[in-house]
Design a protein around this motif. Structure first.
Motif, PDB file in Angstrom:
ATOM      1  N   GLY A   1      97.868  19.594 -53.105  1.00  0.00           N
ATOM      2  CA  GLY A   1      97.313  19.400 -54.439  1.00  0.00           C
ATOM      3  C   GLY A   1      96.380  18.209 -54.498  1.00  0.00           C
ATOM      4  N   TYR A   2      96.792  17.101 -53.882  1.00  0.00           N
ATOM      5  CA  TYR A   2      95.964  15.889 -53.871  1.00  0.00           C
ATOM      6  C   TYR A   2      94.669  16.116 -53.102  1.00  0.00           C
ATOM      7  CZ  TYR A   2      94.488  11.097 -53.090  1.00  0.00           C
ATOM      8  OH  TYR A   2      93.753   9.935 -53.020  1.00  0.00           O
ATOM      9  N   ALA A   3      94.761  16.759 -51.960  1.00  0.00           N
ATOM     10  CA  ALA A   3      93.559  17.026 -51.161  1.00  0.00           C
ATOM     11  C   ALA A   3      92.599  17.947 -51.918  1.00  0.00           C
ATOM     12  CB  ALA A   3      93.943  17.656 -49.820  1.00  0.00           C
ATOM     13  N   ALA A   4      93.132  19.000 -52.516  1.00  0.00           N
ATOM     14  CA  ALA A   4      92.278  19.940 -53.252  1.00  0.00           C
ATOM     15  C   ALA A   4      91.605  19.254 -54.433  1.00  0.00           C
ATOM     16  CB  ALA A   4      93.106  21.139 -53.727  1.00  0.00           C
ATOM     17  N   PHE A   5      92.335  18.407 -55.135  1.00  0.00           N
ATOM     18  CA  PHE A   5      91.760  17.682 -56.270  1.00  0.00           C
ATOM     19  C   PHE A   5      90.721  16.667 -55.797  1.00  0.00           C
ATOM     20  CE2 PHE A   5      91.893  13.936 -59.075  1.00  0.00           C
ATOM     21  CZ  PHE A   5      91.391  14.512 -60.225  1.00  0.00           C
ATOM     22  N   SER A   6      91.061  15.893 -54.784  1.00  0.00           N
ATOM     23  CA  SER A   6      90.166  14.839 -54.293  1.00  0.00           C
ATOM     24  C   SER A   6      88.893  15.383 -53.676  1.00  0.00           C
ATOM     25  CB  SER A   6      90.900  13.965 -53.277  1.00  0.00           C
ATOM     26  OG  SER A   6      91.972  13.297 -53.895  1.00  0.00           O
ATOM     27  N   LEU A   7      88.973  16.561 -53.087  1.00  0.00           N
ATOM     28  CA  LEU A   7      87.795  17.167 -52.464  1.00  0.00           C
ATOM     29  C   LEU A   7      87.004  18.037 -53.433  1.00  0.00           C
ATOM     30  CD1 LEU A   7      89.372  18.048 -49.011  1.00  0.00           C
ATOM     31  CD2 LEU A   7      87.811  16.162 -49.544  1.00  0.00           C
ATOM     32  N   GLY A   8      87.450  18.089 -54.690  1.00  0.00           N
ATOM     33  CA  GLY A   8      86.709  18.817 -55.712  1.00  0.00           C
ATOM     34  C   GLY A   8      86.930  20.314 -55.711  1.00  0.00           C
ATOM     35  N   TRP A   9      87.951  20.776 -55.022  1.00  0.00           N
ATOM     36  CA  TRP A   9      88.222  22.217 -54.979  1.00  0.00           C
ATOM     37  C   TRP A   9      88.920  22.692 -56.242  1.00  0.00           C
ATOM     38  CZ3 TRP A   9      90.653  21.894 -49.447  1.00  0.00           C
ATOM     39  CH2 TRP A   9      89.638  21.617 -48.526  1.00  0.00           C
TER      40      TRP A   9
ATOM     41  N   ALA B   1      90.285  21.235 -60.389  1.00  0.00           N
ATOM     42  CA  ALA B   1      90.180  20.192 -61.411  1.00  0.00           C
ATOM     43  C   ALA B   1      91.580  19.690 -61.760  1.00  0.00           C
ATOM     44  CB  ALA B   1      89.494  20.756 -62.657  1.00  0.00           C
ATOM     45  N   ASN B   2      91.612  18.666 -62.595  1.00  0.00           N
ATOM     46  CA  ASN B   2      92.898  18.187 -63.098  1.00  0.00           C
ATOM     47  C   ASN B   2      93.387  19.200 -64.123  1.00  0.00           C
ATOM     48  OD1 ASN B   2      95.120  16.856 -63.995  1.00  0.00           O
ATOM     49  ND2 ASN B   2      94.002  15.277 -65.093  1.00  0.00           N
ATOM     50  N   GLY B   3      94.052  20.211 -63.633  1.00  0.00           N
ATOM     51  CA  GLY B   3      94.513  21.300 -64.477  1.00  0.00           C
ATOM     52  C   GLY B   3      95.909  21.721 -64.083  1.00  0.00           C
ATOM     53  N   PRO B   4      96.277  22.929 -64.472  1.00  0.00           N
ATOM     54  CA  PRO B   4      97.644  23.381 -64.223  1.00  0.00           C
ATOM     55  C   PRO B   4      98.024  23.480 -62.753  1.00  0.00           C
ATOM     56  CG  PRO B   4      96.360  25.081 -65.363  1.00  0.00           C
ATOM     57  CD  PRO B   4      95.506  23.870 -65.255  1.00  0.00           C
TER      58      PRO B   4
END
Length: 103
Positions: free
Chosen positions: A20-28, A30-33
């Motif tokens: 989750g952190y990698a996907a969020f940090s790499l822009g894959w 958003a801060n969502g569900p």
């Protein structure tokens, strides 16, 4: 058998948070569900693992992490409201909000 299950749950939890952190940090994502659910699931799994091992600082950390993730997930799901096509702006709820569409 319980020890093996605790380890497996811990590794799955660590993977969920890291993914989750990698996907969020790499822009894959958003801060969502998806991001908040991965944090909630991961912290709950790590909480069980830490409890099994008697790692009380990690237990406290993961209780806090799960609480924050729960609140954030609730807010993300609660705040969702329809948007105006093509603009992506939220649909006004009242007359005062309608000024966001005037420009």
């Amino acid at each position: 058998m319980v020890a093996i299950l605790a380890e497996l749950i811990g590794w799955i939890g660590a993977l969920a948070i890291l993914a989750g952190y990698a996907a969020f940090s790499l822009g894959w994502i958003a801060n969502g569900p998806i991001f908040q659910a991965s944090n909630l699931f991961g912290s709950a799994a790590l909480l069980l693992n830490a409890y099994h091992h008697g790692a009380w600082p990690s237990v406290v950390l993961n209780v806090a992490w799960a609480a924050i993730s729960s609140i954030a997930l609730y807010r993300v799901l609660k705040v969702r409201r329809p948007t105006v096509p093509l603009t992506g702006l939220p649909v006004p709820r009242n007359k005062a909000d309608s000024s966001i569409l005037e420009d």
